[in-house]
Design a protein around this motif. Sequence first.
Motif, PDB file in Angstrom:
ATOM      1  N   LYS A   2     -41.930  47.926   3.659  1.00  0.00           N
ATOM      2  CA  LYS A   2     -42.149  48.282   5.057  1.00  0.00           C
ATOM      3  C   LYS A   2     -43.011  47.230   5.745  1.00  0.00           C
ATOM      4  N   GLN A  19     -37.994  48.951   7.575  1.00  0.00           N
ATOM      5  CA  GLN A  19     -37.896  48.941   6.121  1.00  0.00           C
ATOM      6  C   GLN A  19     -36.809  47.969   5.667  1.00  0.00           C
ATOM      7  N   ASP A  67     -44.026  57.981  10.032  1.00  0.00           N
ATOM      8  CA  ASP A  67     -44.595  58.880   9.031  1.00  0.00           C
ATOM      9  C   ASP A  67     -45.249  58.093   7.890  1.00  0.00           C
ATOM     10  N   CYS A  68     -46.067  57.105   8.286  1.00  0.00           N
ATOM     11  CA  CYS A  68     -46.770  56.331   7.277  1.00  0.00           C
ATOM     12  C   CYS A  68     -48.135  55.909   7.798  1.00  0.00           C
ATOM     13  N   THR A  69     -48.954  55.395   6.902  1.00  0.00           N
ATOM     14  CA  THR A  69     -50.265  54.885   7.257  1.00  0.00           C
ATOM     15  C   THR A  69     -50.286  53.383   6.991  1.00  0.00           C
ATOM     16  N   GLN A  71     -51.809  51.934   4.759  1.00  0.00           N
ATOM     17  CA  GLN A  71     -51.740  51.705   3.318  1.00  0.00           C
ATOM     18  C   GLN A  71     -50.308  51.679   2.803  1.00  0.00           C
ATOM     19  N   ASP A  72     -49.399  52.273   3.572  1.00  0.00           N
ATOM     20  CA  ASP A  72     -47.984  52.265   3.183  1.00  0.00           C
ATOM     21  C   ASP A  72     -47.273  50.986   3.625  1.00  0.00           C
ATOM     22  N   ILE A  73     -47.952  50.191   4.445  1.00  0.00           N
ATOM     23  CA  ILE A  73     -47.367  48.968   4.984  1.00  0.00           C
ATOM     24  C   ILE A  73     -47.552  47.809   4.006  1.00  0.00           C
ATOM     25  N   ASP A  74     -46.505  47.016   3.817  1.00  0.00           N
ATOM     26  CA  ASP A  74     -46.584  45.884   2.889  1.00  0.00           C
ATOM     27  C   ASP A  74     -47.073  44.606   3.553  1.00  0.00           C
ATOM     28  N   LYS A 104     -53.905  43.362   4.139  1.00  0.00           N
ATOM     29  CA  LYS A 104     -52.453  43.192   4.096  1.00  0.00           C
ATOM     30  C   LYS A 104     -52.094  41.753   4.475  1.00  0.00           C
TER      31      LYS A 104
END
Length: 337
Positions: A2, A19, A67-69, A71-74, A104
């Motif tokens: 993501k 994504q 629906d992510c934070t 921390q979910d991001i790459d 990140k």
Amino acid sequence: MKILGIESSCDETAASVVQDGRIVLSNVIASSLEEHKLYGGVVPEIASRRHAECISSVVDEALANADCTLQDIDAVAVTYAPGLIGSLLVGVNFAKGLALAAKKPLVPVHHIRGHIASNYISCDIEPPFLCLVVSGGHSHITAVKSYTEFEIIGKTRDDAAGEALDKAGRTMGLAYPGGVSIDKLSPEGDENKYTFPHPRVSNSMYDFSFSGLKTSVINTVHNAHQKGEDIKTADLAASFQKAVVDCLVDNFELAARNYGYTKLAIAGGVSANSKLRAQAKDMCDKNGFELFLPQMKYCGDNAAMIASQGYYEFMAGSRAGEGLNAYATMPIDKAVF
């Protein structure tokens, strides 16, 4: 994977989560267009201030909609060139701070590469292909050799097609943005009523020149006013739009034939123009070419295209540090940071 994309090159503050370079999970845009309409064009200082005011909330909304934070991001991808320098700096500095705080990777994205990527989130297309990039500030015929390798085959020598359409629309007394107003009005007019030049550029079969074409429509309007003659604006709009689109499609077709491309795409804000889309399709049908067009919602500036291209730049190893700067101009094939 993501990617969070951030775009602020002009008057749209945008953020998106995409994504694997293809699937748009969110796409949020806050535009200051209505405010700029008061002045007949984008006012850079106003655009910069509006970016600063809303960029944080736009990014928050994009994350929430996906629906992510963080921390979910790459990785965080951001437009760093080209564009209005004040506007770009808002996005670049915000992205640098966000990437640093969240630990990140930061990925710099060239705005025009992003426009080309609007086709990746709209169509099932992969390089290599030939792309006509047409916007308010750019008119390029670009060979997309890979996701991160580009060659400029043709470009405008002066005004961009979108700029010419906007200024012609203003001369006709149409609402800003003039290109959009011309496109809406043209179906009511006779596109053969007025004859405008189709400029050719010396020493290049593929370059464009729209400055003289723009001057021609301005002179047509001024001469009519001086003589007390009436002008049917719909006819003038349709005729001018036809001249611009003829120039674009003719050079695009020539480049495709001579360079051996059968897979063609269009990108940029003017890719939403109905005349350009229809005429390009007719040209491709005649030649047996495949034509790919971005969805209308991805034609203008948006962050989904930046996140998409950011994915491919990330996979190619592109990274930026805290010293990343913004640049008002930068060739698509010589992107550095």
